[in-house]
Write a protein that holds these residues in place. Structure first.
Motif, PDB file in Angstrom:
ATOM      1  N   ARG A  81       9.803   5.472   7.255  1.00 19.16           N
ATOM      2  CA  ARG A  81       9.171   5.295   8.568  1.00 19.16           C
ATOM      3  C   ARG A  81      10.241   5.404   9.644  1.00 19.16           C
ATOM      4  O   ARG A  81      11.402   5.053   9.409  1.00 19.16           O
ATOM      5  CB  ARG A  81       8.483   3.920   8.681  1.00 19.16           C
TER       6      ARG A  81
ATOM      7  N   GLN B  37      -5.751  12.503  -8.290  1.00 17.54           N
ATOM      8  CA  GLN B  37      -6.363  11.278  -7.757  1.00 17.54           C
ATOM      9  C   GLN B  37      -7.869  11.244  -8.071  1.00 17.54           C
ATOM     10  O   GLN B  37      -8.419  10.191  -8.402  1.00 17.54           O
ATOM     11  CB  GLN B  37      -6.205  11.193  -6.231  1.00 17.54           C
TER      12      GLN B  37
ATOM     13  N   ARG C 266       0.827  -1.210   0.000  1.00 21.71           N
ATOM     14  CA  ARG C 266       0.000   0.000   0.000  1.00 21.71           C
ATOM     15  C   ARG C 266       0.861   1.260   0.000  1.00 21.71           C
ATOM     16  O   ARG C 266       1.866   1.343   0.676  1.00 21.71           O
ATOM     17  CB  ARG C 266      -0.886   0.024   1.263  1.00 21.71           C
ATOM     18  N   TYR C 267       0.479   2.220  -0.784  1.00 19.00           N
ATOM     19  CA  TYR C 267       1.100   3.556  -0.696  1.00 19.00           C
ATOM     20  C   TYR C 267       0.022   4.551  -1.101  1.00 19.00           C
ATOM     21  O   TYR C 267      -1.010   4.165  -1.663  1.00 19.00           O
ATOM     22  CB  TYR C 267       2.343   3.645  -1.600  1.00 19.00           C
ATOM     23  N   SER C 268       0.273   5.809  -0.823  1.00 16.83           N
ATOM     24  CA  SER C 268      -0.735   6.820  -1.167  1.00 16.83           C
ATOM     25  C   SER C 268      -0.595   7.178  -2.642  1.00 16.83           C
ATOM     26  O   SER C 268       0.333   7.885  -3.047  1.00 16.83           O
ATOM     27  CB  SER C 268      -0.558   8.047  -0.277  1.00 16.83           C
TER      28      SER C 268
ATOM     29  N   LYS D  90       9.523   3.097   1.480  1.00 13.04           N
ATOM     30  CA  LYS D  90       8.727   3.680   2.572  1.00 13.04           C
ATOM     31  C   LYS D  90       9.655   4.405   3.535  1.00 13.04           C
ATOM     32  O   LYS D  90      10.732   3.899   3.869  1.00 13.04           O
ATOM     33  CB  LYS D  90       8.011   2.572   3.350  1.00 13.04           C
TER      34      LYS D  90
ATOM     35  N   LYS E 187      -0.880   8.652  -6.255  1.00 21.36           N
ATOM     36  CA  LYS E 187      -1.049  10.017  -6.796  1.00 21.36           C
ATOM     37  C   LYS E 187      -1.844   9.990  -8.099  1.00 21.36           C
ATOM     38  O   LYS E 187      -2.483  10.963  -8.463  1.00 21.36           O
ATOM     39  CB  LYS E 187       0.308  10.678  -7.046  1.00 21.36           C
TER      40      LYS E 187
ATOM     41  N   PRO F 107      -5.582   8.482   1.003  1.00 21.83           N
ATOM     42  CA  PRO F 107      -6.352   9.295   1.952  1.00 21.83           C
ATOM     43  C   PRO F 107      -6.052  10.758   1.648  1.00 21.83           C
ATOM     44  O   PRO F 107      -4.915  11.097   1.347  1.00 21.83           O
ATOM     45  CB  PRO F 107      -5.755   8.887   3.315  1.00 21.83           C
ATOM     46  N   MET F 108      -7.060  11.613   1.705  1.00 24.43           N
ATOM     47  CA  MET F 108      -6.821  13.015   1.345  1.00 24.43           C
ATOM     48  C   MET F 108      -7.558  13.983   2.265  1.00 24.43           C
ATOM     49  O   MET F 108      -8.774  13.907   2.427  1.00 24.43           O
ATOM     50  CB  MET F 108      -7.260  13.264  -0.104  1.00 24.43           C
ATOM     51  N   GLU F 109      -6.754  14.883   2.835  1.00 19.83           N
ATOM     52  CA  GLU F 109      -7.322  15.997   3.611  1.00 19.83           C
ATOM     53  C   GLU F 109      -7.137  17.299   2.865  1.00 19.83           C
ATOM     54  O   GLU F 109      -7.567  18.346   3.345  1.00 19.83           O
ATOM     55  CB  GLU F 109      -6.571  16.120   4.949  1.00 19.83           C
ATOM     56  N   GLY F 110      -6.452  17.210   1.731  1.00 26.40           N
ATOM     57  CA  GLY F 110      -6.122  18.430   0.987  1.00 26.40           C
ATOM     58  C   GLY F 110      -7.260  18.868   0.089  1.00 26.40           C
ATOM     59  O   GLY F 110      -7.181  18.762  -1.139  1.00 26.40           O
TER      60      GLY F 110
END
Ligand SMILES: Cc1cc2nc3c(=O)[nH]c(=O)nc-3n(C[C@H](O)[C@H](O)[C@H](O)COP(=O)(O)O)c2cc1C
Length: 208
Positions: free
Chosen positions: A198, A68, A10-12, A196, A14, A154-157
């Motif tokens: 971390r 996205q 999994r990765y975010s 990743k 784009k 996941p997006m808060e932007g």
């Protein structure tokens, strides 16, 4: 797939490849969101699943990074409640009574203790508390998607007012907390090849 393999894969994302997720897979992922734990079981949120191309197009300008949204299969929008009133709590207890086949009177003590707990909170406290629950839903959805081999971001932007206008959210009662784009990674998205980043275990965990 082993869960650590799924989480490492999994990765975010784009950029997705525009492919649509099968209904059954989507349904399973949504079920995992439904099964999220929530404080007092009150589920102080609501989840909008954007599947129509028309609505996705409308929402594109509401995001700072639209790539996205223009390429995903579905967009999930998690909305937190600002108000938990008597009628909400009443509805919750009617539901417990129905599902578990327990007379309402038997739930009275539990209901009173929940009422007391909620009444003590200011509306800001209710909202902060509700948002925390929303992120648990987000985590469940992302985890299930990873296991199903579905990619996410996941997006808060996003522009708060704009997204709430488009989705007809009443900002006095609720707020869009976070969104989750789902689909399949595009081969062109070079982020999938990045390692990743971390914290090392000794900085992240403390065993006592
Ligand atoms: C709550 C939350 C909000 C995020 N908002 C955005 C966003 O708006 N746009 C974006 O491209 N990535 C967003 N991300 C992705 C993070 O940047 C990403 O999770 C982090 O850099 C770690 O990378 P990874 O998810 O690829 O492992 C968000 C992540 C979380 C958990």
């Amino acid at each position: 797939m082993n869960y650590l393999e799924a989480l490492s894969r999994r990765y975010s994302v784009k950029k997705f490849n525009n492919e649509i997720i099968p209904q059954e897979t989507l349904h399973n992922i949504l079920e995992s969101g439904k099964l999220a734990a929530s404080s007092l079981g009150l589920q102080p949120y609501k989840i909008i699943v954007v599947e129509s191309e028309e609505m996705k197009q409308k929402l594109i300008p509401a995001f700072y990074n639209p790539s996205q949204i223009s390429t995903c299969s579905h967009l999930i929008v998690i909305i937190s409640k600002r108000i938990i009133d008597d009628s909400y709590i009443h509805g919750y207890f009617n539901h417990i009574s129905e599902v578990r086949d327990v007379p309402l009177e038997k739930l009275d003590l539990f209901k009173k203790s929940i009422n007391q707990h909620i009444v003590q909170k200011t509306s800001d406290e209710i909202f902060n508390w509700a948002e925390k629950q929303s992120y648990i839903v987000l985590a469940n959805l992302m985890y299930a998607a990873a296991i199903e081999n579905i990619d996410t971001c996941p997006m808060e932007g996003f522009r708060q007012e704009m997204i709430e206008d488009i989705l007809e959210i009443n900002p006095e009662r609720e707020k869009v907390t976070v969104t989750l784009a789902l689909g399949y990674r595009s081969e062109e998205d070079h982020f999938q090849h990045m390692k990743k980043v971390r914290k090392p275990n000794e900085k992240l965990f403390k065993f006592i």
